[in-house]
Design a protein around this motif. Sequence first.
Motif, PDB file in Angstrom:
ATOM      1  N   LYS A 169       0.830  -1.205   0.000  1.00  0.00           N
ATOM      2  CA  LYS A 169       0.000   0.000   0.000  1.00  0.00           C
ATOM      3  C   LYS A 169       0.864   1.255   0.000  1.00  0.00           C
ATOM      4  CE  LYS A 169      -3.884  -2.214   2.281  1.00  0.00           C
ATOM      5  NZ  LYS A 169      -4.699  -2.308   3.493  1.00  0.00           N
ATOM      6  N   ALA A 170       2.024   1.201   0.645  1.00  0.00           N
ATOM      7  CA  ALA A 170       2.912   2.361   0.713  1.00  0.00           C
ATOM      8  C   ALA A 170       3.347   2.821  -0.672  1.00  0.00           C
ATOM      9  CB  ALA A 170       4.135   2.044   1.575  1.00  0.00           C
ATOM     10  N   VAL A 171       3.557   1.887  -1.592  1.00  0.00           N
ATOM     11  CA  VAL A 171       3.937   2.247  -2.958  1.00  0.00           C
ATOM     12  C   VAL A 171       2.779   2.966  -3.646  1.00  0.00           C
ATOM     13  CG1 VAL A 171       4.535   1.321  -5.232  1.00  0.00           C
ATOM     14  CG2 VAL A 171       5.656   0.420  -3.182  1.00  0.00           C
ATOM     15  N   TRP A 172       1.592   2.427  -3.513  1.00  0.00           N
ATOM     16  CA  TRP A 172       0.410   3.050  -4.118  1.00  0.00           C
ATOM     17  C   TRP A 172       0.222   4.466  -3.578  1.00  0.00           C
ATOM     18  CZ3 TRP A 172      -3.548   0.863  -7.381  1.00  0.00           C
ATOM     19  CH2 TRP A 172      -3.217  -0.402  -7.868  1.00  0.00           C
ATOM     20  N   GLU A 173       0.376   4.627  -2.271  1.00  0.00           N
ATOM     21  CA  GLU A 173       0.207   5.947  -1.658  1.00  0.00           C
ATOM     22  C   GLU A 173       1.263   6.915  -2.163  1.00  0.00           C
ATOM     23  OE1 GLU A 173       0.175   5.037   2.507  1.00  0.00           O
ATOM     24  OE2 GLU A 173      -1.810   4.106   2.388  1.00  0.00           O
ATOM     25  N   ALA A 174       2.518   6.462  -2.257  1.00  0.00           N
ATOM     26  CA  ALA A 174       3.596   7.324  -2.742  1.00  0.00           C
ATOM     27  C   ALA A 174       3.359   7.764  -4.188  1.00  0.00           C
ATOM     28  CB  ALA A 174       4.942   6.614  -2.616  1.00  0.00           C
ATOM     29  N   LEU A 175       2.704   6.913  -4.961  1.00  0.00           N
ATOM     30  CA  LEU A 175       2.404   7.238  -6.350  1.00  0.00           C
ATOM     31  C   LEU A 175       1.087   8.005  -6.499  1.00  0.00           C
ATOM     32  CD1 LEU A 175       3.455   3.896  -8.094  1.00  0.00           C
ATOM     33  CD2 LEU A 175       4.729   6.061  -8.007  1.00  0.00           C
ATOM     34  N   GLY A 176       0.388   8.214  -5.384  1.00  0.00           N
ATOM     35  CA  GLY A 176      -0.878   8.943  -5.420  1.00  0.00           C
ATOM     36  C   GLY A 176      -1.996   8.161  -6.066  1.00  0.00           C
ATOM     37  N   LEU A 177      -1.972   6.832  -5.910  1.00  0.00           N
ATOM     38  CA  LEU A 177      -2.962   5.963  -6.550  1.00  0.00           C
ATOM     39  C   LEU A 177      -3.892   5.331  -5.520  1.00  0.00           C
ATOM     40  CD1 LEU A 177      -0.496   4.169  -8.979  1.00  0.00           C
ATOM     41  CD2 LEU A 177      -2.075   6.030  -9.536  1.00  0.00           C
ATOM     42  N   ASP A 178      -5.093   5.032  -5.950  1.00  0.00           N
ATOM     43  CA  ASP A 178      -6.119   4.409  -5.114  1.00  0.00           C
ATOM     44  C   ASP A 178      -5.985   2.889  -5.201  1.00  0.00           C
ATOM     45  OD1 ASP A 178      -8.428   3.487  -3.874  1.00  0.00           O
ATOM     46  OD2 ASP A 178      -9.793   4.629  -5.150  1.00  0.00           O
ATOM     47  N   THR A 179      -5.753   2.234  -4.072  1.00  0.00           N
ATOM     48  CA  THR A 179      -5.592   0.777  -4.054  1.00  0.00           C
ATOM     49  C   THR A 179      -6.859   0.046  -4.484  1.00  0.00           C
ATOM     50  OG1 THR A 179      -6.141   0.659  -1.707  1.00  0.00           O
ATOM     51  CG2 THR A 179      -3.796   0.796  -2.278  1.00  0.00           C
ATOM     52  N   ASN A 180      -8.001   0.697  -4.443  1.00  0.00           N
ATOM     53  CA  ASN A 180      -9.256   0.060  -4.844  1.00  0.00           C
ATOM     54  C   ASN A 180      -9.348  -0.142  -6.353  1.00  0.00           C
ATOM     55  OD1 ASN A 180     -10.377  -0.209  -2.225  1.00  0.00           O
ATOM     56  ND2 ASN A 180     -10.847   1.973  -2.249  1.00  0.00           N
ATOM     57  N   ILE A 181      -8.482   0.500  -7.116  1.00  0.00           N
ATOM     58  CA  ILE A 181      -8.498   0.356  -8.576  1.00  0.00           C
ATOM     59  C   ILE A 181      -8.156  -1.084  -8.960  1.00  0.00           C
ATOM     60  CG2 ILE A 181      -7.378   1.067 -10.726  1.00  0.00           C
ATOM     61  CD1 ILE A 181      -6.983   3.830  -9.425  1.00  0.00           C
ATOM     62  N   GLY A 182      -7.221  -1.691  -8.208  1.00  0.00           N
ATOM     63  CA  GLY A 182      -6.885  -3.097  -8.443  1.00  0.00           C
ATOM     64  C   GLY A 182      -5.643  -3.316  -9.263  1.00  0.00           C
ATOM     65  N   GLU A 183      -5.576  -2.711 -10.443  1.00  0.00           N
ATOM     66  CA  GLU A 183      -4.413  -2.881 -11.308  1.00  0.00           C
ATOM     67  C   GLU A 183      -4.205  -1.612 -12.116  1.00  0.00           C
ATOM     68  OE1 GLU A 183      -2.920  -5.853 -14.883  1.00  0.00           O
ATOM     69  OE2 GLU A 183      -4.286  -6.645 -13.372  1.00  0.00           O
ATOM     70  N   VAL A 184      -2.962  -1.116 -12.144  1.00  0.00           N
ATOM     71  CA  VAL A 184      -2.636   0.096 -12.892  1.00  0.00           C
ATOM     72  C   VAL A 184      -1.358  -0.124 -13.699  1.00  0.00           C
ATOM     73  CG1 VAL A 184      -3.749   1.677 -11.264  1.00  0.00           C
ATOM     74  CG2 VAL A 184      -1.355   1.083 -10.958  1.00  0.00           C
ATOM     75  N   PRO A 185      -1.219   0.586 -14.817  1.00  0.00           N
ATOM     76  CA  PRO A 185      -0.004   0.452 -15.620  1.00  0.00           C
ATOM     77  C   PRO A 185       1.166   1.222 -15.001  1.00  0.00           C
ATOM     78  CG  PRO A 185      -1.520   2.000 -16.670  1.00  0.00           C
ATOM     79  CD  PRO A 185      -2.216   1.452 -15.460  1.00  0.00           C
ATOM     80  N   VAL A 186       2.313   0.571 -14.931  1.00  0.00           N
ATOM     81  CA  VAL A 186       3.544   1.195 -14.437  1.00  0.00           C
ATOM     82  C   VAL A 186       4.712   0.718 -15.285  1.00  0.00           C
ATOM     83  CG1 VAL A 186       2.752   1.370 -12.030  1.00  0.00           C
ATOM     84  CG2 VAL A 186       4.057  -0.642 -12.757  1.00  0.00           C
ATOM     85  N   THR A 187       5.806   1.420 -15.148  1.00  0.00           N
ATOM     86  CA  THR A 187       7.080   0.920 -15.651  1.00  0.00           C
ATOM     87  C   THR A 187       7.979   0.768 -14.435  1.00  0.00           C
ATOM     88  OG1 THR A 187       7.951   3.158 -16.022  1.00  0.00           O
ATOM     89  CG2 THR A 187       6.847   2.061 -17.890  1.00  0.00           C
ATOM     90  N   TRP A 188       9.014  -0.042 -14.568  1.00  0.00           N
ATOM     91  CA  TRP A 188       9.936  -0.187 -13.449  1.00  0.00           C
ATOM     92  C   TRP A 188      11.334  -0.441 -13.994  1.00  0.00           C
ATOM     93  CZ3 TRP A 188      12.953  -4.430 -12.277  1.00  0.00           C
ATOM     94  CH2 TRP A 188      12.632  -5.615 -12.936  1.00  0.00           C
ATOM     95  N   SER A 189      12.315  -0.157 -13.157  1.00  0.00           N
ATOM     96  CA  SER A 189      13.704  -0.394 -13.524  1.00  0.00           C
ATOM     97  C   SER A 189      14.512  -0.661 -12.267  1.00  0.00           C
ATOM     98  CB  SER A 189      14.295   0.804 -14.278  1.00  0.00           C
ATOM     99  OG  SER A 189      14.277   1.945 -13.451  1.00  0.00           O
ATOM    100  N   ASP A 190      15.635  -1.336 -12.434  1.00  0.00           N
ATOM    101  CA  ASP A 190      16.548  -1.525 -11.308  1.00  0.00           C
ATOM    102  C   ASP A 190      17.145  -0.160 -10.954  1.00  0.00           C
ATOM    103  OD1 ASP A 190      16.468  -4.452 -11.046  1.00  0.00           O
ATOM    104  OD2 ASP A 190      17.431  -4.469 -13.009  1.00  0.00           O
ATOM    105  N   VAL A 191      17.447   0.008  -9.685  1.00  0.00           N
ATOM    106  CA  VAL A 191      18.054   1.268  -9.234  1.00  0.00           C
ATOM    107  C   VAL A 191      19.555   1.095  -9.166  1.00  0.00           C
ATOM    108  CG1 VAL A 191      18.216   2.893  -7.311  1.00  0.00           C
ATOM    109  CG2 VAL A 191      16.013   1.943  -7.949  1.00  0.00           C
TER     110      VAL A 191
END
Length: 103
Positions: free
Chosen positions: A81-103
């Motif tokens: 949930k912390a990731v969703w909150e940091a991204l400003g997204l609602d966890t009730n949506i269920g699935e959202v498009p993202v990209t990711w990369s190694d840091v």
Amino acid sequence: MTVNGFERGEDGGGPSECDGQYHSHKLPLAALSTSWYANGQRCHKKIRITSVRNGRSVEATVVDECDSHHGCKNNIVDTSKAVWEALGLDTNIGEVPVTWSDV
């Protein structure tokens, strides 16, 4: 990206694959689908997750595998949930498009 519970009794199931522990949903955590999890090579490493919808990014620590052989899609980043909150997204949506990369 989907939302996952990493605490005991939450929808994430058992303890994390990387360390056999449960983790607080208040921490920015991620589980990667099997091919991205790479047999644990990304355990305890940070990844940067970026929302396609709003462009916001957050770093999360990989602690688990989202097993693609047992119901998880092949291209899923399962996060706390912390990731969703940091991204400003609602966890009730269920699935959202993202990209990711190694840091």
